[in-house]
Motif scaffolding. Sequence first.
Motif, short mmCIF file in Angstrom:
data_model
loop_
_atom_site.label_atom_id
_atom_site.label_comp_id
_atom_site.label_asym_id
_atom_site.label_seq_id
_atom_site.Cartn_x
_atom_site.Cartn_y
_atom_site.Cartn_z
N ARG A 257 9.76 -12.91 -8.25
CA ARG A 257 8.79 -14.15 -8.65
C ARG A 257 8.02 -13.38 -7.74
NH1 ARG A 257 11.81 -16.15 -4.54
NH2 ARG A 257 10.64 -15.39 -2.68
N VAL A 258 7.89 -11.56 -6.88
CA VAL A 258 6.51 -12.12 -6.85
C VAL A 258 5.68 -10.78 -8.20
CG1 VAL A 258 5.22 -9.47 -5.46
CG2 VAL A 258 6.84 -11.01 -4.97
N GLY A 259 6.42 -10.54 -8.97
CA GLY A 259 5.40 -10.27 -10.67
C GLY A 259 5.61 -8.72 -10.29
N GLU A 260 3.97 -8.37 -10.94
CA GLU A 260 2.92 -7.19 -10.70
C GLU A 260 3.42 -6.55 -9.49
OE1 GLU A 260 2.72 -5.14 -12.63
OE2 GLU A 260 3.42 -6.08 -14.77
N MET A 261 3.63 -5.44 -9.12
CA MET A 261 3.73 -4.98 -7.52
C MET A 261 3.76 -3.43 -7.12
SD MET A 261 7.84 -6.21 -5.23
CE MET A 261 8.71 -4.78 -5.33
N THR A 262 3.40 -2.53 -6.60
CA THR A 262 3.96 -1.03 -6.66
C THR A 262 4.33 -0.88 -4.91
OG1 THR A 262 2.09 -0.82 -7.55
CG2 THR A 262 2.97 1.04 -6.52
N LEU A 263 5.35 -0.63 -5.01
CA LEU A 263 6.19 0.40 -3.97
C LEU A 263 6.00 1.63 -4.04
CD1 LEU A 263 10.25 -1.00 -4.44
CD2 LEU A 263 8.17 -1.92 -2.29
N LEU A 264 5.22 1.84 -2.38
CA LEU A 264 4.92 3.42 -2.05
C LEU A 264 5.61 4.19 -0.58
CD1 LEU A 264 1.03 3.46 -2.19
CD2 LEU A 264 2.59 4.22 -4.69
N GLU A 265 6.13 4.72 -0.36
CA GLU A 265 6.76 5.95 0.14
C GLU A 265 5.63 6.08 1.31
OE1 GLU A 265 9.56 8.63 -0.41
OE2 GLU A 265 9.70 7.49 -2.51
N ARG A 266 5.69 5.24 2.60
CA ARG A 266 5.32 5.79 3.88
C ARG A 266 5.97 5.70 5.04
NH1 ARG A 266 2.19 6.27 0.18
NH2 ARG A 266 0.03 5.43 -0.03
N THR A 267 5.47 6.61 6.32
CA THR A 267 5.76 6.65 7.40
C THR A 267 5.45 5.36 8.05
OG1 THR A 267 5.72 8.83 7.39
CG2 THR A 267 5.61 8.31 9.32
N VAL A 268 6.23 4.56 8.63
CA VAL A 268 6.32 3.35 9.42
C VAL A 268 6.72 3.63 11.06
CG1 VAL A 268 6.67 0.25 9.62
CG2 VAL A 268 6.39 2.12 6.97
N ASN A 269 5.90 3.61 11.85
CA ASN A 269 6.67 3.79 13.12
C ASN A 269 7.44 5.18 13.52
OD1 ASN A 269 6.20 0.90 12.95
ND2 ASN A 269 6.51 1.25 15.34
N GLY A 270 6.66 6.49 12.58
CA GLY A 270 7.22 7.06 12.65
C GLY A 270 8.79 7.69 11.41
N ARG A 271 8.83 6.86 10.89
CA ARG A 271 10.17 7.18 10.48
C ARG A 271 10.13 6.39 8.95
NH1 ARG A 271 14.30 9.70 12.09
NH2 ARG A 271 15.54 8.14 10.96
N PRO A 272 10.60 6.75 7.90
CA PRO A 272 10.11 6.84 6.70
C PRO A 272 10.10 5.13 6.03
CG PRO A 272 12.18 7.98 6.39
CD PRO A 272 10.99 7.61 7.35
N GLY A 273 9.64 4.64 5.20
CA GLY A 273 9.22 2.98 5.16
C GLY A 273 8.46 2.68 3.56
N LEU A 274 8.73 1.90 3.30
CA LEU A 274 8.06 1.14 2.23
C LEU A 274 6.66 0.65 2.86
CD1 LEU A 274 10.81 0.20 0.43
CD2 LEU A 274 9.34 2.63 -0.01
N ILE A 275 5.45 0.23 1.47
CA ILE A 275 4.44 -0.60 1.56
C ILE A 275 4.34 -1.63 0.46
CG2 ILE A 275 2.90 0.56 3.12
CD1 ILE A 275 1.39 1.21 1.17
N LEU A 276 4.53 -2.76 -0.06
CA LEU A 276 4.36 -3.28 -1.43
C LEU A 276 2.97 -3.41 -1.63
CD1 LEU A 276 6.66 -5.92 -2.60
CD2 LEU A 276 4.18 -5.77 -2.88
N GLN A 277 2.17 -3.40 -1.99
CA GLN A 277 0.84 -3.79 -2.86
C GLN A 277 0.69 -3.91 -3.36
OE1 GLN A 277 -0.85 0.44 -3.03
NE2 GLN A 277 -1.93 0.95 -0.93
N GLN A 278 -0.74 -5.49 -3.58
CA GLN A 278 -0.89 -5.37 -5.01
C GLN A 278 -2.03 -5.90 -5.22
OE1 GLN A 278 0.83 -9.84 -4.32
NE2 GLN A 278 1.61 -9.53 -5.92
N ALA A 279 -2.26 -5.34 -6.38
CA ALA A 279 -3.56 -5.51 -6.52
C ALA A 279 -4.40 -3.56 -5.94
CB ALA A 279 -4.42 -6.30 -6.93
N GLY A 280 -3.81 -3.10 -5.58
CA GLY A 280 -4.39 -2.21 -4.67
C GLY A 280 -3.57 -2.42 -3.15
N VAL A 281 -3.88 -3.40 -3.25
CA VAL A 281 -3.94 -4.11 -1.46
C VAL A 281 -2.71 -4.18 -0.93
CG1 VAL A 281 -4.58 -6.24 0.12
CG2 VAL A 281 -5.76 -5.35 -2.14
N THR A 282 -2.16 -3.38 0.69
CA THR A 282 -1.20 -3.41 1.00
C THR A 282 -0.81 -5.45 1.04
OG1 THR A 282 -1.64 -1.22 2.05
CG2 THR A 282 0.29 -2.54 2.49
#
Length: 312
Positions: A257-282
């Motif tokens: 449903r979302v279509g174009e998206m980028t998943l990036l590994e990031r630290t979230v609250n000190g633990r491994p997490g992910l951010i979803l970006q579209q057109a470079g915006v989180t």
Amino acid sequence: MTIPYGPEDGLLDPGLAALVGERRRLLNLAYRLLGSLSEAEDVVQETYVRWYAMSRQRQEAVESVGGWLTTVATRICLNVLGSARARREQYVGQWIPEPLPGPAERFGGAPGAVADDPADRVTLDESVNMAFMVVLESMTPAERVVFVLHDVFRYAFAEVAEIVGRSPAACRQLASSARRRVREARPASRPVPAGQAADVVRNFKRAWETKDIGALIGLLDPAVTTVGDGGGHVSALPHPVVGGERVARFLVELRCRVGEMTLLERTVNGRPGLILQQAGVTRVVYAFDVAGDRITHIWGVMNPEKLRPWTA
């Protein structure tokens, strides 16, 4: 950060360095008490405003500046928590604590971004991981304050009692009740090392990107729960999705449903997490709770008001 002593002085307070040195500790305390970085920053600012509103004579009469600041900040947090409970009852959808980035991720790690002041960072330890912060949300304001002051910041009950205006015996009872909530919400289990959790999250990311339902189910606990927080600003899950297969299928449907998206590994609250970006915006920050080699909880924060530290 520069704080003038007062308009009539025209000089910096000789104790300015010591005062500013308390800022990070106060921010760490306020975030754990409120679950909101923006509200924590407001509390710290208000605490300093009250200090500088006092006369020089009253300031010099304070035996412990750090103790005074902690007491004032804690009492402001208690007031905020009381009103926050009412506000969150009116909150649209699920309320999740504001996710914290690691130092490298603040302001999206944008090239050329100015490094943030270390005094404006929250220490990323186990007392701010998302699972723990969610448990804190289940406590009453008094339980949360006493528990954080005593069990996290190691204040003696006599000190806690003086700060919150209760007896040491009452504080012990509140702390005991808070610990029971923690035990009930998080049964004893061997902590998963960050490296192992990162491997699980990385494999989850790959399976999600390729829409591999089988792989996703294998990485999710059979009783996994996923929750989304849009705050009424963006579309989010109105209720948690529970169960490995249901969550896996929901994620694949979301990917389509979302279509174009980028998943990036990031630290979230000190633990491994992910951010979803579209057109470079989180657009979404995902936090995970991992037990063994499986994910037990997924929290997705997409409320733009809570993503301020993640965007330039």
